[in-house]
Scaffold this motif. Sequence first.
Motif, PDB file in Angstrom:
ATOM      1  N   ILE A   1       4.195  -2.801 -11.865  1.00  0.00           N
ATOM      2  CA  ILE A   1       3.183  -1.897 -12.414  1.00  0.00           C
ATOM      3  C   ILE A   1       2.571  -2.456 -13.691  1.00  0.00           C
ATOM      4  O   ILE A   1       1.348  -2.500 -13.852  1.00  0.00           O
ATOM      5  CB  ILE A   1       3.788  -0.499 -12.680  1.00  0.00           C
ATOM      6  N   ASP A   2       3.429  -2.906 -14.628  1.00  0.00           N
ATOM      7  CA  ASP A   2       2.927  -3.371 -15.926  1.00  0.00           C
ATOM      8  C   ASP A   2       2.120  -4.652 -15.822  1.00  0.00           C
ATOM      9  O   ASP A   2       1.383  -5.006 -16.747  1.00  0.00           O
ATOM     10  CB  ASP A   2       4.089  -3.564 -16.897  1.00  0.00           C
ATOM     11  N   ARG A   3       2.244  -5.373 -14.702  1.00  0.00           N
ATOM     12  CA  ARG A   3       1.498  -6.616 -14.530  1.00  0.00           C
ATOM     13  C   ARG A   3       0.324  -6.449 -13.565  1.00  0.00           C
ATOM     14  O   ARG A   3      -0.286  -7.437 -13.156  1.00  0.00           O
ATOM     15  CB  ARG A   3       2.440  -7.718 -14.022  1.00  0.00           C
ATOM     16  N   SER A   4       0.037  -5.218 -13.180  1.00  0.00           N
ATOM     17  CA  SER A   4      -1.016  -4.967 -12.197  1.00  0.00           C
ATOM     18  C   SER A   4      -2.021  -3.957 -12.731  1.00  0.00           C
ATOM     19  O   SER A   4      -1.800  -3.310 -13.758  1.00  0.00           O
ATOM     20  CB  SER A   4      -0.400  -4.448 -10.890  1.00  0.00           C
ATOM     21  N   ASN A   5      -3.123  -3.844 -12.022  1.00  0.00           N
ATOM     22  CA  ASN A   5      -4.172  -2.889 -12.374  1.00  0.00           C
ATOM     23  C   ASN A   5      -3.745  -1.499 -11.906  1.00  0.00           C
ATOM     24  O   ASN A   5      -3.622  -1.248 -10.710  1.00  0.00           O
ATOM     25  CB  ASN A   5      -5.489  -3.309 -11.710  1.00  0.00           C
ATOM     26  N   LYS A   6      -3.500  -0.605 -12.879  1.00  0.00           N
ATOM     27  CA  LYS A   6      -2.945   0.714 -12.549  1.00  0.00           C
ATOM     28  C   LYS A   6      -3.897   1.579 -11.730  1.00  0.00           C
ATOM     29  O   LYS A   6      -3.458   2.340 -10.861  1.00  0.00           O
ATOM     30  CB  LYS A   6      -2.543   1.448 -13.831  1.00  0.00           C
ATOM     31  N   LYS A   7      -5.174   1.452 -11.952  1.00  0.00           N
ATOM     32  CA  LYS A   7      -6.132   2.213 -11.145  1.00  0.00           C
ATOM     33  C   LYS A   7      -6.039   1.791  -9.682  1.00  0.00           C
ATOM     34  O   LYS A   7      -6.029   2.643  -8.781  1.00  0.00           O
ATOM     35  CB  LYS A   7      -7.559   1.995 -11.665  1.00  0.00           C
ATOM     36  N   GLN A   8      -5.949   0.498  -9.440  1.00  0.00           N
ATOM     37  CA  GLN A   8      -5.832   0.014  -8.065  1.00  0.00           C
ATOM     38  C   GLN A   8      -4.513   0.435  -7.429  1.00  0.00           C
ATOM     39  O   GLN A   8      -4.454   0.741  -6.226  1.00  0.00           O
ATOM     40  CB  GLN A   8      -5.961  -1.515  -8.043  1.00  0.00           C
ATOM     41  N   ILE A   9      -3.445   0.470  -8.233  1.00  0.00           N
ATOM     42  CA  ILE A   9      -2.153   0.937  -7.713  1.00  0.00           C
ATOM     43  C   ILE A   9      -2.262   2.377  -7.249  1.00  0.00           C
ATOM     44  O   ILE A   9      -1.803   2.745  -6.154  1.00  0.00           O
ATOM     45  CB  ILE A   9      -1.043   0.810  -8.786  1.00  0.00           C
ATOM     46  N   LEU A  10      -2.890   3.230  -8.067  1.00  0.00           N
ATOM     47  CA  LEU A  10      -3.045   4.645  -7.714  1.00  0.00           C
ATOM     48  C   LEU A  10      -3.831   4.798  -6.410  1.00  0.00           C
ATOM     49  O   LEU A  10      -3.455   5.570  -5.525  1.00  0.00           O
ATOM     50  CB  LEU A  10      -3.748   5.399  -8.841  1.00  0.00           C
ATOM     51  N   ILE A  11      -4.914   4.070  -6.308  1.00  0.00           N
ATOM     52  CA  ILE A  11      -5.771   4.189  -5.122  1.00  0.00           C
ATOM     53  C   ILE A  11      -5.035   3.710  -3.868  1.00  0.00           C
ATOM     54  O   ILE A  11      -4.999   4.408  -2.849  1.00  0.00           O
ATOM     55  CB  ILE A  11      -7.074   3.392  -5.324  1.00  0.00           C
ATOM     56  N   TRP A  12      -4.418   2.541  -3.940  1.00  0.00           N
ATOM     57  CA  TRP A  12      -3.792   1.965  -2.753  1.00  0.00           C
ATOM     58  C   TRP A  12      -2.500   2.678  -2.349  1.00  0.00           C
ATOM     59  O   TRP A  12      -2.202   2.777  -1.150  1.00  0.00           O
ATOM     60  CB  TRP A  12      -3.548   0.465  -2.949  1.00  0.00           C
ATOM     61  N   THR A  13      -1.754   3.177  -3.326  1.00  0.00           N
ATOM     62  CA  THR A  13      -0.556   3.953  -2.963  1.00  0.00           C
ATOM     63  C   THR A  13      -0.945   5.266  -2.293  1.00  0.00           C
ATOM     64  O   THR A  13      -0.263   5.718  -1.357  1.00  0.00           O
ATOM     65  CB  THR A  13       0.332   4.245  -4.177  1.00  0.00           C
ATOM     66  N   ASP A  14      -2.051   5.876  -2.730  1.00  0.00           N
ATOM     67  CA  ASP A  14      -2.531   7.094  -2.073  1.00  0.00           C
ATOM     68  C   ASP A  14      -2.975   6.793  -0.641  1.00  0.00           C
ATOM     69  O   ASP A  14      -2.676   7.551   0.287  1.00  0.00           O
ATOM     70  CB  ASP A  14      -3.689   7.711  -2.855  1.00  0.00           C
ATOM     71  N   ILE A  15      -3.711   5.707  -0.467  1.00  0.00           N
ATOM     72  CA  ILE A  15      -4.148   5.327   0.884  1.00  0.00           C
ATOM     73  C   ILE A  15      -2.937   5.037   1.769  1.00  0.00           C
ATOM     74  O   ILE A  15      -2.872   5.473   2.929  1.00  0.00           O
ATOM     75  CB  ILE A  15      -5.088   4.104   0.817  1.00  0.00           C
ATOM     76  N   PHE A  16      -1.969   4.312   1.218  1.00  0.00           N
ATOM     77  CA  PHE A  16      -0.759   3.966   1.965  1.00  0.00           C
ATOM     78  C   PHE A  16       0.003   5.228   2.387  1.00  0.00           C
ATOM     79  O   PHE A  16       0.405   5.375   3.547  1.00  0.00           O
ATOM     80  CB  PHE A  16       0.125   3.068   1.094  1.00  0.00           C
ATOM     81  N   ARG A  17       0.182   6.162   1.430  1.00  0.00           N
ATOM     82  CA  ARG A  17       0.889   7.406   1.758  1.00  0.00           C
ATOM     83  C   ARG A  17       0.115   8.231   2.766  1.00  0.00           C
ATOM     84  O   ARG A  17       0.691   8.871   3.650  1.00  0.00           O
ATOM     85  CB  ARG A  17       1.151   8.209   0.480  1.00  0.00           C
TER      86      ARG A  17
END
Length: 402
Positions: free
Chosen positions: A64-80
């Motif tokens: 998380i700390d080494r990645s773009n948090k906005k993209q994490i939120l978007i892609w984890t939502d899509i994945f779920r």
Amino acid sequence: MNYPKNYILLLFGFGVSNLGNWIYLIALNLAVWHLTHSPAAVAGIYVVGPIARILCSFFAGSIIDRSNKKQILIWTDIFRGIIVCIMPFISTIWLIYTLIFLANMASSFFGPSSTFMITKIVEEQDRKRFNAINSILSSGSFMIGPALGGAIIALSNTSIAMWINGLSFFICAIALSFLPNIEANQSNARQVITFGMIRTDFLYVLRFIRENRLLQTFFIVYSLALMIAHALDSQEMTFLKDHLLVSDTIYGVVVSVAGVGAILGGAAAAIYVKKISLVSYIGAGFSLTLLSYLIFYMSQNLLIAIISFIALGFFMAFSNTGYATLYQKSIPTEIMGRFGSILNLLQGILQIVFTLALGLIAEWYSVQAVTSIFAFIGLLLTIYLYIHLVKHRLYFQSGEEK
């Protein structure tokens, strides 16, 4: 107060996602029951999730700390969303557990990333009110979600309810995609995470918390008291049905009134942000929450139990709002993912230990006696925490050690 567009996008996205989660939970319980007719299989739903979150806590923060948090939120939502949408087509219980495990892994990335985005986007002077409104939406989802899920299932089936939850994740992803990209230059987003890097990150967070003794005491005591409260939650149905002899319908009513209290508490917390200090939000709010637990488990009649549950929800809204605000104020954004993951690991272990200990001891002795003792210990911890907060008020209100 007119909120900026970004605040509304955050609240809308998280609110829709929370509502979908409660609809999904009702549908998942029924789907697993219809598939297996096994109480143990249904209970397995509540075991797979914590296991996934504990395992993810070892490495999620480093990513998380080494990645773009906005993209994490978007892609984890899509994945779920994809996982939930395909779940109705699965008829093997172990494959369902696998999908639940994967969905909870994604949730382990979503939580710390959402805290980072709130901290970066919401101005410091607005955070307490923002967190209070977010608490209202969360409590409203807790109340409305199960009822809405039940209505959807009654009119259609569990598959439709799950697909609606999947849709809620996609809607959340769309809403969050309109947020500003506050980490446009994330150079390490594709860096490979190694065991050595995870170990270094763990030691870095450990050094940070050791260098901030006041924060260290706060998080240890808060986590102990909070996990005692979560353990007490596991015995509320047993206490109500075995001690107060309530029906299934009355049990549902009692649980719902806690949601009513939480909504009222969240509204009050949003209104009084300028009049009540952050220290009182956490210290007094948390102490009164555990006092409400104690009164609930010591109650001899249903009326006292209901009143104490309303009070529990009300004061917990203040406590949660204060804690979220203090966390956003005190933890540097560059280590929020790692700190949050390690804290989740600690709290997950404590929750399992306390829940098992409480359940086993309650088998040997009176449920009321054991839960009352646990609640009293939790209350003592929160009183100590309040004294600690008041003693170092300047530090906890400014975020700078004095």
